[in-house]
Structures are given as structure tokens and as C-alpha cells.
Design a protein around this motif. Structure first.
Motif, short mmCIF file in Angstrom:
data_model
loop_
_atom_site.label_atom_id
_atom_site.label_comp_id
_atom_site.label_asym_id
_atom_site.label_seq_id
_atom_site.Cartn_x
_atom_site.Cartn_y
_atom_site.Cartn_z
N PHE A 30 13.20 -4.41 -10.27
CA PHE A 30 13.18 -5.26 -9.08
C PHE A 30 14.21 -6.39 -9.15
O PHE A 30 14.25 -7.24 -8.26
N ARG A 31 15.01 -6.43 -10.18
CA ARG A 31 15.94 -7.54 -10.37
C ARG A 31 16.87 -7.68 -9.16
O ARG A 31 17.45 -6.72 -8.67
N GLY A 32 16.99 -8.91 -8.68
CA GLY A 32 17.89 -9.21 -7.58
C GLY A 32 17.32 -8.96 -6.20
O GLY A 32 17.96 -9.28 -5.19
N LEU A 33 16.10 -8.45 -6.11
CA LEU A 33 15.48 -8.20 -4.81
C LEU A 33 14.73 -9.45 -4.36
O LEU A 33 13.83 -9.91 -5.07
N THR A 34 15.07 -9.99 -3.23
CA THR A 34 14.48 -11.27 -2.81
C THR A 34 13.67 -11.16 -1.53
O THR A 34 13.08 -12.14 -1.09
N SER A 35 13.61 -9.98 -0.93
CA SER A 35 12.83 -9.83 0.30
C SER A 35 11.69 -8.84 0.08
O SER A 35 11.77 -7.95 -0.78
N GLU A 36 10.64 -9.01 0.84
CA GLU A 36 9.50 -8.11 0.74
C GLU A 36 9.90 -6.67 1.05
O GLU A 36 9.47 -5.73 0.39
N GLU A 37 10.76 -6.51 2.07
CA GLU A 37 11.18 -5.17 2.46
C GLU A 37 11.92 -4.47 1.32
O GLU A 37 11.71 -3.27 1.06
N ALA A 38 12.78 -5.21 0.63
CA ALA A 38 13.54 -4.62 -0.47
C ALA A 38 12.63 -4.22 -1.61
O ALA A 38 12.83 -3.18 -2.25
N VAL A 39 11.63 -5.05 -1.89
CA VAL A 39 10.68 -4.74 -2.96
C VAL A 39 9.91 -3.46 -2.63
O VAL A 39 9.75 -2.57 -3.47
N ILE A 40 9.43 -3.36 -1.40
CA ILE A 40 8.66 -2.18 -1.00
C ILE A 40 9.54 -0.93 -1.00
O ILE A 40 9.11 0.14 -1.42
N ASP A 41 10.79 -1.08 -0.56
CA ASP A 41 11.70 0.07 -0.58
C ASP A 41 11.96 0.54 -2.01
O ASP A 41 12.20 1.73 -2.23
N ARG A 42 11.92 -0.38 -2.97
CA ARG A 42 12.11 0.01 -4.38
C ARG A 42 10.85 0.64 -4.93
O ARG A 42 10.91 1.60 -5.72
N LEU A 43 9.70 0.12 -4.54
CA LEU A 43 8.44 0.66 -5.02
C LEU A 43 8.16 2.03 -4.41
O LEU A 43 7.72 2.96 -5.10
N CYS A 44 8.39 2.17 -3.12
CA CYS A 44 8.17 3.43 -2.42
C CYS A 44 9.41 3.77 -1.60
O CYS A 44 9.48 3.47 -0.40
N PRO A 45 10.43 4.34 -2.22
CA PRO A 45 11.71 4.57 -1.54
C PRO A 45 11.57 5.49 -0.32
O PRO A 45 10.81 6.47 -0.36
N PRO A 46 12.30 5.16 0.75
CA PRO A 46 12.34 6.08 1.89
C PRO A 46 13.17 7.29 1.53
O PRO A 46 13.98 7.23 0.60
N PRO A 47 13.03 8.44 2.19
CA PRO A 47 12.15 8.63 3.35
C PRO A 47 10.74 9.10 2.99
O PRO A 47 9.85 9.04 3.82
N LEU A 48 10.51 9.56 1.76
CA LEU A 48 9.21 10.13 1.41
C LEU A 48 8.13 9.07 1.24
O LEU A 48 6.95 9.34 1.42
N ARG A 49 8.54 7.86 0.84
CA ARG A 49 7.62 6.75 0.65
C ARG A 49 6.55 7.05 -0.39
O ARG A 49 5.39 6.64 -0.24
N GLU A 50 6.94 7.72 -1.46
CA GLU A 50 6.05 7.94 -2.59
C GLU A 50 6.40 6.98 -3.72
O GLU A 50 7.55 6.57 -3.86
N VAL A 51 5.43 6.61 -4.52
CA VAL A 51 5.63 5.59 -5.55
C VAL A 51 6.69 6.04 -6.56
O VAL A 51 6.64 7.16 -7.09
N ASP A 52 7.64 5.15 -6.83
CA ASP A 52 8.66 5.39 -7.83
C ASP A 52 8.09 5.14 -9.22
O ASP A 52 7.43 4.11 -9.45
N GLY A 53 8.35 6.04 -10.15
CA GLY A 53 7.76 5.95 -11.47
C GLY A 53 8.14 4.70 -12.24
O GLY A 53 7.28 4.03 -12.83
N SER A 54 9.41 4.33 -12.24
CA SER A 54 9.84 3.16 -13.00
C SER A 54 9.29 1.87 -12.39
O SER A 54 8.89 0.95 -13.13
N ALA A 55 9.23 1.80 -11.08
CA ALA A 55 8.67 0.61 -10.43
C ALA A 55 7.18 0.49 -10.72
O ALA A 55 6.66 -0.60 -10.99
#
Length: 243
Positions: free
Chosen positions: A41-66
Motif C-alpha cells: 500500500f506504500r504511496g497510496l493516499t486515497s481510499e479508492e486507491a487502497v481498495i483498488d489495491r486490496l480488490c483490483p478491478p475488474p474482478l474485485r477479488e482480494v489480492d493475496g499480498s494485500a
């Protein structure tokens, strides 16, 4: 004492109409996402960016490293309030955005993290926040397909309701966890695994009953558990039945 959390029912126990959005709005803290400063999550300062890293689009499934990053953080006993709030707010938002409907894995991972967050809130004496976190964790734990996490959440939630002085809800929740064990772990009704789990469920149920003043009913549940346990095949001390 540190609280330990495990891994068509009465109108879903009257869980209420509180939306995920309302809970998230109540608990989130502006700017707290900057506390999630480590990789990935380094360098991510917005809620949207954090969520996109945790559950990347388009599938929106949880990312393993996050997920591993957040899981490692919530396992720390002395988790700072700022980081706890950041993780909590992000998870509550993730419940709205991530794919918990068709991705069982995503639902289970988010539910497990919320259960851990609830444990921290409980330990800090923030019982209502813990209550909200467990409510949402249960709602997304996919009890129909993999009930073990739901059983653990319900057991913890029942104990929390006791601490909140809500005996009625505590009874409903602990009854539901026992019912799930009976209903969803009955493919091999005579198996030691299923019997052992039901014994534990009945004893958890009996404990809650005894605490809320239903001593006669508690004694009957303990008696049933003892009879079932006596039928288990013998094994060495410390034997644990597993699938």
C-alpha cells in the motif's frame, strides 16, 4: 481479559437494516488510509486507491499480498489505534466494493479480517464497534457453503452480546451456531469430526445458557454433549479430530 475469537434462522436473528455504508461512514476516519504505508500500500493516499489495491478491478477479488499485509498487521497485539482505524475503515469500504457475492474466497478473507478487527475493538472496550464488525463479518461469511468461519464468528458474537448485557441476542446467536453445526456438518453423521464439533458447539451453547441464567437448560446441553463425547472412538491424550 483478552477476548479470543475463533475461525431462514429467526429472521436472520433480527440483524437489522443497518447498511454497510452507514457503518463505514460512522467508523471511518478522514485521512487514516495514509497509515497503511507498507508494501503493497506504500504511496497510496486515497481510499479508492487502497481498495483498488486490496480488490483490483475488474474482478474485485482480494489480492493475496494485500491480504497478507493486513492479516500480519491485525495479528499484532499492540496495534495502534490509528492503524486499527485505517484497516477497519478500509475493510468496511471493501465490503461494499469487493466481490463477496460470487467469490467465496474474497468473502471469507474479508470476514476473517473483520473478525480480528472486532477482537481488537473488544479488547479496547469498544464493544459497539466490535459488535458492528462481527455483524458484518457474519453477513459475508458464506455460512451455506463453508460454515466453520461463521460458527466461530457466531460463538464470539454471542460472548460479546453477554458483555453488552443483551442476553436475548446472546441466546439467539449461540443457538444458531449449534444449529449450523447440526445442519451443515451432517454429511457424515457418525464421523468423529462431526461429533467432536457438535460436542464443542453444545458446550459453548451450555456456557452461554448458564451465564444468562438458564442453568437447567445448560445442564441438559452438557449432558447431551457428554453422551456424544462418550461415543467417540478412543485416542491418545490431546487427540484432535480433523477432516
Amino acid at each position: 481479559m483478552k477476548k479470543l475469537l475463533a475461525f431462514a434462522f429467526v429472521a436472520l436473528l433480527a440483524l437489522g437494516n443497518t447498511s454497510f455504508q452507514a457503518v463505514a461512514k460512522d467508523l471511518s476516519l478522514t485521512g487514516q488510509q495514509t497509515e497503511l504505508s507498507g508494501e503493497p500500500f506504500r504511496g497510496l493516499t486515497s481510499e479508492e486507491a487502497v481498495i483498488d489495491r486490496l480488490c483490483p478491478p475488474p474482478l474485485r477479488e482480494v489480492d493475496g499480498s494485500a491480504f497478507r499485509f493486513l492479516s500480519d498487521r491485525v495479528r499484532v497485539d499492540d496495534l495502534s489505534d490509528a492503524l486499527l482505524s485505517a484497516i477497519e475503515a478500509s475493510l468496511l469500504r471493501a465490503v461494499e466494493v469487493c466481490n463477496t457475492q460470487t467469490s467465496e474466497r474474497t468473502g471469507l478473507l474479508l470476514a476473517g479480517l473483520l473478525e480480528s478487527v472486532a477482537g481488537h475493538r473488544w479488547n479496547h472496550g469498544e464493544l459497539l464497534k466490535a459488535d458492528n464488525a462481527l455483524k458484518i463479518a457474519f453477513e459475508i461469511s458464506h455460512a451455506e457453503s463453508l460454515p466453520l468461519l461463521s460458527i466461530g464468528i457466531l460463538t464470539s458474537w454471542a460472548h460479546l452480546k453477554v458483555d453488552l448485557g443483551d442476553s436475548w441476542s446472546a441466546r439467539e446467536l449461540i443457538d444458531l451456531q449449534a444449529q449450523i453445526v447440526e445442519d451443515h456438518l451432517d454429511k457424515k453423521p457418525q464421523s468423529p469430526v462431526r461429533t467432536s464439533r457438535l460436542v464443542h458447539a453444545l458446550r459453548d451453547q451450555a456456557y452461554i445458557y448458564d451465564v444468562i441464567g438458564l442453568s437447567r437448560e445448560a445442564a441438559a446441553l452438557n449432558e447431551r454433549a457428554a453422551v456424544m463425547e462418550a461415543r467417540l472412538p478412543p485416542c491418545d491424550t490431546g487427540c484432535i479430530y480433523t477432516d
